[in-house]
Motif scaffolding. Sequence first.
Motif, mmCIF file in Angstrom:
data_model
loop_
_atom_site.group_PDB
_atom_site.id
_atom_site.type_symbol
_atom_site.label_atom_id
_atom_site.label_comp_id
_atom_site.label_asym_id
_atom_site.label_seq_id
_atom_site.Cartn_x
_atom_site.Cartn_y
_atom_site.Cartn_z
ATOM 1 N N ALA A 63 44.351 38.707 42.056
ATOM 2 C CA ALA A 63 43.301 39.505 42.521
ATOM 3 C C ALA A 63 42.574 39.904 40.963
ATOM 4 O O ALA A 63 43.403 40.410 39.941
ATOM 5 C CB ALA A 63 43.959 40.805 42.742
ATOM 6 N N LEU A 64 41.354 40.051 41.278
ATOM 7 C CA LEU A 64 40.545 40.398 39.878
ATOM 8 C C LEU A 64 39.239 41.321 40.399
ATOM 9 O O LEU A 64 38.558 41.229 41.371
ATOM 10 C CB LEU A 64 39.735 38.996 39.393
ATOM 11 C CG LEU A 64 40.685 37.803 38.948
ATOM 12 C CD1 LEU A 64 40.096 36.674 39.179
ATOM 13 C CD2 LEU A 64 41.122 38.124 37.475
ATOM 14 N N ILE A 65 39.451 42.412 39.609
ATOM 15 C CA ILE A 65 38.532 43.612 39.711
ATOM 16 C C ILE A 65 37.081 43.428 39.138
ATOM 17 O O ILE A 65 36.709 42.756 38.371
ATOM 18 C CB ILE A 65 39.098 44.722 39.361
ATOM 19 C CG1 ILE A 65 38.349 46.160 39.782
ATOM 20 C CG2 ILE A 65 39.093 44.886 37.770
ATOM 21 C CD1 ILE A 65 39.099 47.469 39.481
ATOM 22 N N PRO A 77 34.988 42.663 34.797
ATOM 23 C CA PRO A 77 36.096 43.381 34.168
ATOM 24 C C PRO A 77 35.977 43.406 32.662
ATOM 25 O O PRO A 77 36.467 44.630 32.049
ATOM 26 C CB PRO A 77 37.489 42.655 34.494
ATOM 27 C CG PRO A 77 37.005 41.557 35.123
ATOM 28 C CD PRO A 77 35.641 41.383 35.546
ATOM 29 N N ILE A 81 37.389 47.002 31.393
ATOM 30 C CA ILE A 81 38.950 47.269 31.521
ATOM 31 C C ILE A 81 39.016 47.596 30.086
ATOM 32 O O ILE A 81 40.022 48.447 29.765
ATOM 33 C CB ILE A 81 39.591 45.822 31.820
ATOM 34 C CG1 ILE A 81 39.488 45.349 32.954
ATOM 35 C CG2 ILE A 81 40.873 45.783 31.281
ATOM 36 C CD1 ILE A 81 40.284 46.111 34.045
ATOM 37 N N VAL A 97 43.872 49.329 42.164
ATOM 38 C CA VAL A 97 44.218 47.660 42.000
ATOM 39 C C VAL A 97 45.263 47.311 42.920
ATOM 40 O O VAL A 97 45.226 46.643 44.168
ATOM 41 C CB VAL A 97 44.246 46.856 40.803
ATOM 42 C CG1 VAL A 97 44.547 45.405 40.933
ATOM 43 C CG2 VAL A 97 42.721 47.138 39.716
ATOM 44 N N ASN A 121 46.939 41.743 37.421
ATOM 45 C CA ASN A 121 47.122 41.968 35.890
ATOM 46 C C ASN A 121 47.462 43.032 35.736
ATOM 47 O O ASN A 121 47.048 44.030 36.343
ATOM 48 C CB ASN A 121 45.591 41.360 35.599
ATOM 49 C CG ASN A 121 45.197 39.980 35.608
ATOM 50 O OD1 ASN A 121 45.675 39.120 35.008
ATOM 51 N ND2 ASN A 121 44.411 39.787 36.756
ATOM 52 N N GLU A 153 51.205 39.543 36.156
ATOM 53 C CA GLU A 153 50.547 39.136 35.100
ATOM 54 C C GLU A 153 50.525 39.653 33.588
ATOM 55 O O GLU A 153 49.802 40.776 33.769
ATOM 56 C CB GLU A 153 49.288 38.385 35.242
ATOM 57 C CG GLU A 153 49.314 37.387 36.521
ATOM 58 C CD GLU A 153 47.857 36.410 36.502
ATOM 59 O OE1 GLU A 153 46.972 36.860 35.616
ATOM 60 O OE2 GLU A 153 47.789 35.652 37.530
ATOM 61 N N GLY A 242 41.392 27.916 34.750
ATOM 62 C CA GLY A 242 40.136 27.484 34.297
ATOM 63 C C GLY A 242 39.696 26.065 34.581
ATOM 64 O O GLY A 242 38.990 25.472 33.735
ATOM 65 N N GLU A 244 37.758 23.283 35.944
ATOM 66 C CA GLU A 244 36.676 23.050 36.351
ATOM 67 C C GLU A 244 36.192 21.862 36.988
ATOM 68 O O GLU A 244 35.105 21.656 37.902
ATOM 69 C CB GLU A 244 35.663 23.534 35.611
ATOM 70 C CG GLU A 244 35.862 25.176 35.106
ATOM 71 C CD GLU A 244 34.591 25.544 33.951
ATOM 72 O OE1 GLU A 244 33.908 24.824 33.561
ATOM 73 O OE2 GLU A 244 34.496 27.096 33.802
ATOM 74 N N PRO A 268 36.390 33.155 42.377
ATOM 75 C CA PRO A 268 37.047 34.522 42.750
ATOM 76 C C PRO A 268 36.066 34.816 43.747
ATOM 77 O O PRO A 268 34.929 34.987 43.769
ATOM 78 C CB PRO A 268 37.193 35.383 41.702
ATOM 79 C CG PRO A 268 37.112 34.526 40.413
ATOM 80 C CD PRO A 268 36.317 33.696 40.705
#
Length: 290
Positions: A63-65, A77, A81, A97, A121, A153, A242, A244, A268
């Motif tokens: 989950a990424l805000i 973020p 953040i 979150v 996170n 995390e 990461g 790719e 995401p």
Amino acid sequence: YQIKGRGKNGYLQFTPEMHSGHSLRITLESDLRLALESGGDQFELHYQPQVSHRDARTVGMEALIRWHHPRLGLMAPDTFIPLAEETGMIVALGEWVLERALSQFADWREKGFTGLQLAVNLSPKEFDRADLPERLLRRLEAHAVPPDALDVEITENLLMKDAEKNIDMVKQLRNSGLRISIDDFGTRYSSLNYLRRFPINSIKIDQSFVRDLNAGNSNSTSIIHAISCIARSFGLRILAEGVETEAQRQLLSGLACDDMQGYLFSQPLPAAEFEAFLTSSAFPSRTSVN
Ligand code: C2E
Ligand code: MG
Ligand code: MG
Ligand code: MG
């Protein structure tokens, strides 16, 4: 803060220097406070799949805000953040979150998407709170999510400072059944000693190593090889961040990475799009629901 322009994803970007007296910073700070006080409608979680290298199965999601700022638009973020951490607002943000992610995750489980891991996170400030295990367990229970489905995390520097207290916290979390991952592994003042002292579950190899990874760069290959040998000997799950390109995926498979995360599999995604991704991806553990 100084506005740099829009990044490749259309996110607003800032230059890294922060001038505490700068008006944009003050604006952002009060806007962030307002966004939190008004219930969090301006925030959104995106979910990025974590994929098993062996069978390309989705094993979990991070989950990424994101923040939909009313005037400045979509913010990544990295732009808020650090501000949230400095001002202590990260604790309330982290609560939002966790609640949002768990209720979404519980909803997916009810739809039959079981056997997945949810990664969130955690900032050092959130980790500092003595009641963290209690609060996490209470939320998990409220959503009927088993503790071992939640992957917390944390970053390496958290393990380096105030080690005794944090070892204790990691042990408490593990005893409660939660899983712990070390994010951005290899980028901080790594001491291999903490792998011995902290009962963690997985390491996430930082994307900077993966980025350099191609047949021509033997340094990154060597580093990832060394990291994965050590992690393997400690019985840890190894996830590469990461990823790719197909070339990177193949090299990483040869370097004993268990799982991968990156644009090669998916960016995401907002919840609805992530659900569509789950539905269409290889997913042997989906149980039938009536
Ligand atoms: P992170 O936890 O290391 O997350 C991975 C970052 O890499 C994410 O950036 C993700 O969008 C990006 N990424 C994923 N795959 C690829 C790829 O293939 N290539 C490239 N170039 N990038 C990729 P994002 O979403 O901008 O998040 C940045 C950082 O913000 C995160 O790094 C994490 O440290 C922090 N963050 C995000 N959400 C939260 C949150 O809810 N709470 C806290 N405390 N921190 C958060
Ligand atoms: Mg992370
Ligand atoms: Mg990372
Ligand atoms: Mg990070």
